[in-house]
Design an enzyme around this catalytic site. Sequence first.
Site, PDB file in Angstrom:
ATOM      1  N   THR A  51       0.825  -1.211   0.000  1.00 46.61           N
ATOM      2  CA  THR A  51       0.000   0.000   0.000  1.00 46.61           C
ATOM      3  C   THR A  51       0.857   1.258   0.000  1.00 46.61           C
ATOM      4  O   THR A  51       0.444   2.290  -0.548  1.00 46.61           O
ATOM      5  CB  THR A  51      -0.933  -0.004   1.225  1.00 46.61           C
ATOM      6  OG1 THR A  51      -1.736  -1.181   1.189  1.00 46.61           O
ATOM      7  CG2 THR A  51      -1.847   1.212   1.217  1.00 46.61           C
ATOM      8  N   ASP A  52       2.039   1.214   0.585  1.00 50.51           N
ATOM      9  CA  ASP A  52       2.890   2.412   0.644  1.00 50.51           C
ATOM     10  C   ASP A  52       3.178   3.001  -0.733  1.00 50.51           C
ATOM     11  O   ASP A  52       2.911   4.185  -0.973  1.00 50.51           O
ATOM     12  CB  ASP A  52       4.196   2.085   1.366  1.00 50.51           C
ATOM     13  CG  ASP A  52       4.031   2.070   2.870  1.00 50.51           C
ATOM     14  OD1 ASP A  52       3.921   3.152   3.447  1.00 50.51           O
ATOM     15  OD2 ASP A  52       4.029   0.976   3.456  1.00 50.51           O
ATOM     16  N   PRO A  53       3.760   2.242  -1.670  1.00 53.22           N
ATOM     17  CA  PRO A  53       3.997   2.826  -2.989  1.00 53.22           C
ATOM     18  C   PRO A  53       2.712   3.146  -3.736  1.00 53.22           C
ATOM     19  O   PRO A  53       2.686   4.074  -4.562  1.00 53.22           O
ATOM     20  CB  PRO A  53       4.809   1.745  -3.715  1.00 53.22           C
ATOM     21  CG  PRO A  53       4.510   0.477  -2.995  1.00 53.22           C
ATOM     22  CD  PRO A  53       4.306   0.876  -1.568  1.00 53.22           C
ATOM     23  N   ALA A  68       1.732   6.507  -2.649  1.00 52.42           N
ATOM     24  CA  ALA A  68       2.608   7.488  -3.292  1.00 52.42           C
ATOM     25  C   ALA A  68       2.114   7.845  -4.687  1.00 52.42           C
ATOM     26  O   ALA A  68       2.069   9.021  -5.066  1.00 52.42           O
ATOM     27  CB  ALA A  68       4.037   6.942  -3.357  1.00 52.42           C
ATOM     28  N   LYS A  71       2.944   7.885  10.685  1.00 48.98           N
ATOM     29  CA  LYS A  71       2.600   8.053   9.278  1.00 48.98           C
ATOM     30  C   LYS A  71       1.140   8.445   9.170  1.00 48.98           C
ATOM     31  O   LYS A  71       0.337   8.060   9.981  1.00 48.98           O
ATOM     32  CB  LYS A  71       2.836   6.764   8.500  1.00 48.98           C
ATOM     33  CG  LYS A  71       4.287   6.373   8.391  1.00 48.98           C
ATOM     34  CD  LYS A  71       4.436   5.099   7.638  1.00 48.98           C
ATOM     35  CE  LYS A  71       3.951   5.239   6.215  1.00 48.98           C
ATOM     36  NZ  LYS A  71       4.068   4.007   5.443  1.00 48.98           N
TER      37      LYS A  71
END
Length: 805
Positions: free
Chosen positions: A559-561, A564, A805
Amino acid sequence: MSAGALDGLRVVELASGVAAPFASRMLADLGADVVKVEDLHGDPLRGEGPFLPDDSEHTNGGLFGYVNANKRGIVLGSDEIERLRTLIAGADILVENFGPGGLESRGLATELLRKGNAGLVVARLSDFGQTGPDAEVPATPLTLQARAGWVAARGPESVPMQVGGTYLDFIAGTYLAAAMLTAYEVSRTTGLGGDVDVSMLECAHSTTSFPVLTNGVLARMGRGPHSAGHVLLGVKRCADGWVGINVLTGQQWRDVCLLVGAEEYADRQDELRTGGPDRADFEARVDVWLADQRAEDVVELCQAMRIPAVPVHDGASIAGCAQWTEREFFTRAAARNGEFLHPSFPWRLSGSPAEWRRPAPHLGEHTEEVMAHRWAPRTMVGLESDADPERPLAGLRVLDLGTFWAGGACGSYLGAMGADVIKIESIQRPDGFRFNMTGPKLGAHWYEFGRFRAVNLNKRGLTLDLSRGEGRELLTRLLDSADVVLENYSARVIEVLGFDWDTVRSINPEIVMIRMPGYGLEGPWRDYVGWGNAFEQVSGQSFVSGSLDGKPQTPGGYTDPLVAMHGVVATLGALRHRRNGGGGQLVEVCQIEVGVTACPDPVIEYSMTGEVRQRTGNRSSKAAPQGVYRTADGWIALSVRDDADWVAVGEALGNPEWIRNPALAGAADRASEHDRIDELMSGTTAQHGVDDLVKRLSRSGVPASKVAGGGDYLNDPQLQHRRYYETLDHPDAGSDRYQGWPVRFSVGPDRSHRSSTPTLGQHNREILAGELGLGDDELAALEKAGIIGTVPTGLGAPAPAVTEK
């Protein structure tokens, strides 16, 4: 209905399935006019479930309705190529996913299309890219995942397992949407149209946690390769379901140990993370503590201690979650026999909001309307004489306050496309990602070696202590001339520092502020902390991943990228709105909503059928058998889609007696005997080498791949051909290979990265003296006071202060 950020942008979609249609739907959500072109049979996704009860015709499945909302739909037969060319002549973007050469075989070669539309962007999505030694190798989602490193033994699972659902399609669609808007910037400023070549394999690989870089750093520290299978603590069963407890920092680990009564493990985080001998004992202690705890209580207790914990949702519980209910995130879409529920938009733009304009079109619904009022031929206006296609975002200044992977990668992409991105940290609280997968064994500057390098390329580095007036004053001066400021702290952090949207807007009314909080800027979970693993658990992705009879498995932070790239799409949309006179605006990209947007299937299915989607392991309704099987020297993933594949598998395996059994000759027979076939298949593939078997199956047209690991990627012939990895030099860490972006531009940047990651405060003087005009005495005073600097304070501490975060 207000004008969207992409109002006036015209897109022709010649695509089916999920990924490419989702990309164009993202543009439609932001206001683009998207025309979906189908043949007389329609997109095959129309006929795939789930369906509402009594939908006897089964013509518009729920997933089709989700990825094709906000579009107009037309039908053109294969003999109407001239009518299609006339439509394309007025388009800004054409998107297709026919595969290598598929567009050309239909009489739509890009050079011919551009004779009537010189600035046309042609976006092309395929499994492996348009060119390369394996461009036309057959693939399925399982074999793509295996080759990209997604298929892995997570936790105690003995067999490497794929990520469930259609996660990869939504990730690829998001990369494709960002690439389309980037190429449009080239076309808009130069008048030059170009091809955008996006690879599904590279999209999957781009979300992995930098295995080549990570393993290189670990080797320097005398440690073995990193394994994705040892997350602490991950998904755990409690009294009323599943909960995800996701330890990232040393402080969180010590707090968990205290919470479960296992204080003796407080200093053994690394040992247990890598599967030390006491791992099973520790896990058992946690299980005992959780056995009589409710998930809601565990989450509340952990979050009070700033430990990222969330409920592990399924399709039934997601829509009833208080956070999404209060934010009114889910919406109802019209279908043939009623309505169904699905996720809304993962971004909220204050000045040009995304809106639902129309449900997915029925087959050919708008043919007469579109063809009777076709777009006028596209004309190029407002070209910039000094525009550089290699730097489509040149002239933009981005102040990057992002942290960890999601914030870092968003700024990295903008910098790669030519923006001047200034990475802002402080020596008191550097980006916490600096301390991930690195350690003091690497020397005095060990904080420069870890994964931080992989997501902060293409930037300049500046340190400012924003907790003090002098630092805030300098940021205020930078904001005055910036185009974009982005951050992804938990919601309260930037407000405590005094830079909420009202303040930023008062400094610079034309700025675009991108806020990417984990749980959103409002709602009962507003101040929760979390990271990629937690977002996958709460969004339903974990629940549909794992073995048929095992526990939910967390994919690994993909999910992080994805967040982004959603940030990139929203940024480019907001900048277009500003360019058209709309001014600056606040853009909120909620990370858990990004997660649900990429995993809509469980919510859609439950709302349409009342059934909770379960885990299916490595299997698929479109292939039988399909699985991951042990070989003599590794694991192989393969899919049997039809009878021809079955015959070819038999030949590749030497036609053993069991595979010649007439009782397994039909697809339905094989599906019903899947368990028995898996046992027999494993015994047979174990007699073969994985590389040889993959070659034989691929040559015969059977989708097959080695289950790849970190040592395989640099030698992958397709990745080599497409120059996916790029070598860059870092001042402290030296030369390393970095993952690129999964896109190639025929007109545009010819490399993924422009510069190496900056060291902490590397460009302090260049920015503060050279651009803000500070003198040597002022710089010296700031450094003495700790407002700026190049070395973190408190390096003896076990974890950095900034972890949110």
